[in-house]
Design a protein around this motif. Structure first.
Motif, PDB file in Angstrom:
ATOM      1  N   ALA A  94      53.089   7.272 104.727  1.00  0.00           N
ATOM      2  CA  ALA A  94      51.898   6.541 105.181  1.00  0.00           C
ATOM      3  C   ALA A  94      50.688   6.890 104.312  1.00  0.00           C
ATOM      4  CB  ALA A  94      51.621   6.844 106.649  1.00  0.00           C
ATOM      5  N   CYS A  95      50.536   8.164 103.970  1.00  0.00           N
ATOM      6  CA  CYS A  95      49.409   8.582 103.133  1.00  0.00           C
ATOM      7  C   CYS A  95      49.548   8.027 101.720  1.00  0.00           C
ATOM      8  CB  CYS A  95      49.278  10.101 103.121  1.00  0.00           C
ATOM      9  SG  CYS A  95      48.709  10.790 104.694  1.00  0.00           S
ATOM     10  N   ARG A  96      50.763   8.003 101.190  1.00  0.00           N
ATOM     11  CA  ARG A  96      50.988   7.450  99.845  1.00  0.00           C
ATOM     12  C   ARG A  96      50.665   5.958  99.816  1.00  0.00           C
ATOM     13  NH1 ARG A  96      55.621   9.665  98.740  1.00  0.00           N
ATOM     14  NH2 ARG A  96      54.674  11.356  97.584  1.00  0.00           N
ATOM     15  N   GLU A  97      51.010   5.255 100.888  1.00  0.00           N
ATOM     16  CA  GLU A  97      50.715   3.824 100.964  1.00  0.00           C
ATOM     17  C   GLU A  97      49.197   3.589 100.955  1.00  0.00           C
ATOM     18  OE1 GLU A  97      51.388   0.259 104.150  1.00  0.00           O
ATOM     19  OE2 GLU A  97      53.053   1.641 103.851  1.00  0.00           O
ATOM     20  N   ALA A  98      48.449   4.382 101.710  1.00  0.00           N
ATOM     21  CA  ALA A  98      46.985   4.258 101.741  1.00  0.00           C
ATOM     22  C   ALA A  98      46.390   4.584 100.368  1.00  0.00           C
ATOM     23  CB  ALA A  98      46.407   5.179 102.814  1.00  0.00           C
ATOM     24  N   TYR A  99      46.892   5.635  99.735  1.00  0.00           N
ATOM     25  CA  TYR A  99      46.453   6.033  98.394  1.00  0.00           C
ATOM     26  C   TYR A  99      46.690   4.901  97.395  1.00  0.00           C
ATOM     27  CZ  TYR A  99      47.114   8.422  93.840  1.00  0.00           C
ATOM     28  OH  TYR A  99      47.084   8.795  92.523  1.00  0.00           O
ATOM     29  N   ASN A 100      47.879   4.311  97.432  1.00  0.00           N
ATOM     30  CA  ASN A 100      48.216   3.233  96.498  1.00  0.00           C
ATOM     31  C   ASN A 100      47.358   1.992  96.722  1.00  0.00           C
ATOM     32  OD1 ASN A 100      50.115   4.667  95.014  1.00  0.00           O
ATOM     33  ND2 ASN A 100      51.786   4.113  96.397  1.00  0.00           N
ATOM     34  N   GLN A 101      46.946   1.742  97.971  1.00  0.00           N
ATOM     35  CA  GLN A 101      46.057   0.607  98.249  1.00  0.00           C
ATOM     36  C   GLN A 101      44.722   0.773  97.517  1.00  0.00           C
ATOM     37  OE1 GLN A 101      45.988  -2.307 100.407  1.00  0.00           O
ATOM     38  NE2 GLN A 101      48.185  -2.126 100.086  1.00  0.00           N
ATOM     39  N   VAL A 102      44.203   1.983  97.501  1.00  0.00           N
ATOM     40  CA  VAL A 102      42.932   2.241  96.822  1.00  0.00           C
ATOM     41  C   VAL A 102      43.112   2.129  95.310  1.00  0.00           C
ATOM     42  CG1 VAL A 102      41.077   3.934  96.434  1.00  0.00           C
ATOM     43  CG2 VAL A 102      42.115   3.712  98.706  1.00  0.00           C
ATOM     44  N   ARG A 103      44.220   2.613  94.792  1.00  0.00           N
ATOM     45  CA  ARG A 103      44.477   2.589  93.341  1.00  0.00           C
ATOM     46  C   ARG A 103      44.771   1.178  92.822  1.00  0.00           C
ATOM     47  NH1 ARG A 103      44.009   6.325  89.839  1.00  0.00           N
ATOM     48  NH2 ARG A 103      45.680   5.415  88.651  1.00  0.00           N
ATOM     49  N   ASP A 104      45.249   0.297  93.681  1.00  0.00           N
ATOM     50  CA  ASP A 104      45.683  -1.044  93.277  1.00  0.00           C
ATOM     51  C   ASP A 104      44.483  -1.922  92.912  1.00  0.00           C
ATOM     52  OD1 ASP A 104      46.782  -3.581  92.984  1.00  0.00           O
ATOM     53  OD2 ASP A 104      48.025  -3.438  94.791  1.00  0.00           O
ATOM     54  N   ASP A 105      44.447  -2.381  91.667  1.00  0.00           N
ATOM     55  CA  ASP A 105      43.354  -3.242  91.197  1.00  0.00           C
ATOM     56  C   ASP A 105      43.361  -4.612  91.871  1.00  0.00           C
ATOM     57  OD1 ASP A 105      42.386  -1.315  89.455  1.00  0.00           O
ATOM     58  OD2 ASP A 105      43.603  -2.028  87.774  1.00  0.00           O
ATOM     59  N   ASN A 106      44.456  -4.971  92.515  1.00  0.00           N
ATOM     60  CA  ASN A 106      44.576  -6.286  93.135  1.00  0.00           C
ATOM     61  C   ASN A 106      44.156  -6.303  94.604  1.00  0.00           C
ATOM     62  OD1 ASN A 106      45.647  -7.536  90.770  1.00  0.00           O
ATOM     63  ND2 ASN A 106      47.588  -6.513  91.187  1.00  0.00           N
ATOM     64  N   THR A 107      43.647  -5.182  95.106  1.00  0.00           N
ATOM     65  CA  THR A 107      43.120  -5.154  96.474  1.00  0.00           C
ATOM     66  C   THR A 107      41.637  -4.824  96.431  1.00  0.00           C
ATOM     67  OG1 THR A 107      43.409  -2.789  96.967  1.00  0.00           O
ATOM     68  CG2 THR A 107      45.341  -4.213  97.293  1.00  0.00           C
ATOM     69  N   ASP A 108      40.947  -5.145  97.519  1.00  0.00           N
ATOM     70  CA  ASP A 108      39.524  -4.812  97.626  1.00  0.00           C
ATOM     71  C   ASP A 108      39.309  -3.435  98.234  1.00  0.00           C
ATOM     72  OD1 ASP A 108      38.720  -7.249  96.559  1.00  0.00           O
ATOM     73  OD2 ASP A 108      38.646  -8.223  98.522  1.00  0.00           O
ATOM     74  N   THR A 109      40.384  -2.802  98.687  1.00  0.00           N
ATOM     75  CA  THR A 109      40.287  -1.489  99.333  1.00  0.00           C
ATOM     76  C   THR A 109      39.768  -0.472  98.325  1.00  0.00           C
ATOM     77  OG1 THR A 109      42.166  -2.048 100.745  1.00  0.00           O
ATOM     78  CG2 THR A 109      41.580   0.280 100.589  1.00  0.00           C
ATOM     79  N   ASN A 110      38.667   0.206  98.679  1.00  0.00           N
ATOM     80  CA  ASN A 110      38.133   1.195  97.745  1.00  0.00           C
ATOM     81  C   ASN A 110      37.990   2.584  98.355  1.00  0.00           C
ATOM     82  OD1 ASN A 110      35.775   0.932  99.215  1.00  0.00           O
ATOM     83  ND2 ASN A 110      34.724  -0.263  97.662  1.00  0.00           N
TER      84      ASN A 110
END
Length: 142
Positions: free
Chosen positions: A9-25
């Motif tokens: 779950a933590c890795r998924e949240a981390y990857n969301q922030v790293r992903d240039d294709n999401t707005d999650t920062n």
């Protein structure tokens, strides 16, 4: 009791922030008993700041856009927040528990350990990341 982390779950949240294709920062990793779990994600840094209360101890992984007139780039930071009301034992434990978080959050430009709300200010974090970033071709504007 030894602290554990929900790696997937933590890795998924981390990857969301790293992903240039999401707005999650930003993503927060918080304690639920003796387990570190994702505590929220978002696009507005102010929402992250509101989680940094006197009664909280958490880890934040944050994307900040830095750069100058020549280039813009994403920089990442790991923020360890320890609120003023956190006990001495919990303060000491967060230092060793950070190793669990760093097994997942591996790529960041700068790390902060903060307990003063003024230091979690976005402009302060951006300025520190800019200093850590090296060349600044926009120096004449400062």
């Amino acid at each position: 009791m030894a602290t554990k982390i929900d790696k997937e779950a933590c890795r998924e949240a981390y990857n969301q922030v790293r992903d240039d294709n999401t707005d999650t920062n930003w993503a927060v990793f918080k304690y639920e008993g003796s387990m570190i779990v994702p505590g929220g994600q978002g696009t507005d840094y102010e929402d992250f700041k509101r989680m940094c209360t006197d009664d909280a101890r958490l880890f934040g992984f944050v994307r900040i856009t830095t750069g100058d007139a020549m280039s813009k780039r994403a920089k990442f930071t790991l923020i360890t927040w320890i609120g003023e009301n956190i006990s001495g034992l919990q303060r000491a434990k967060i230092s060793t528990d950070k190793a669990l978080v760093k097994d997942i959050v591996q790529n960041f430009a700068k790390e902060f350990m903060i307990s003063d709300p003024r230091e979690v200010d976005e402009d302060y974090i951006r300025m520190e990341l800019k200093k850590a970033g090296g060349a600044n071709y926009d120096a004449q504007a400062e």
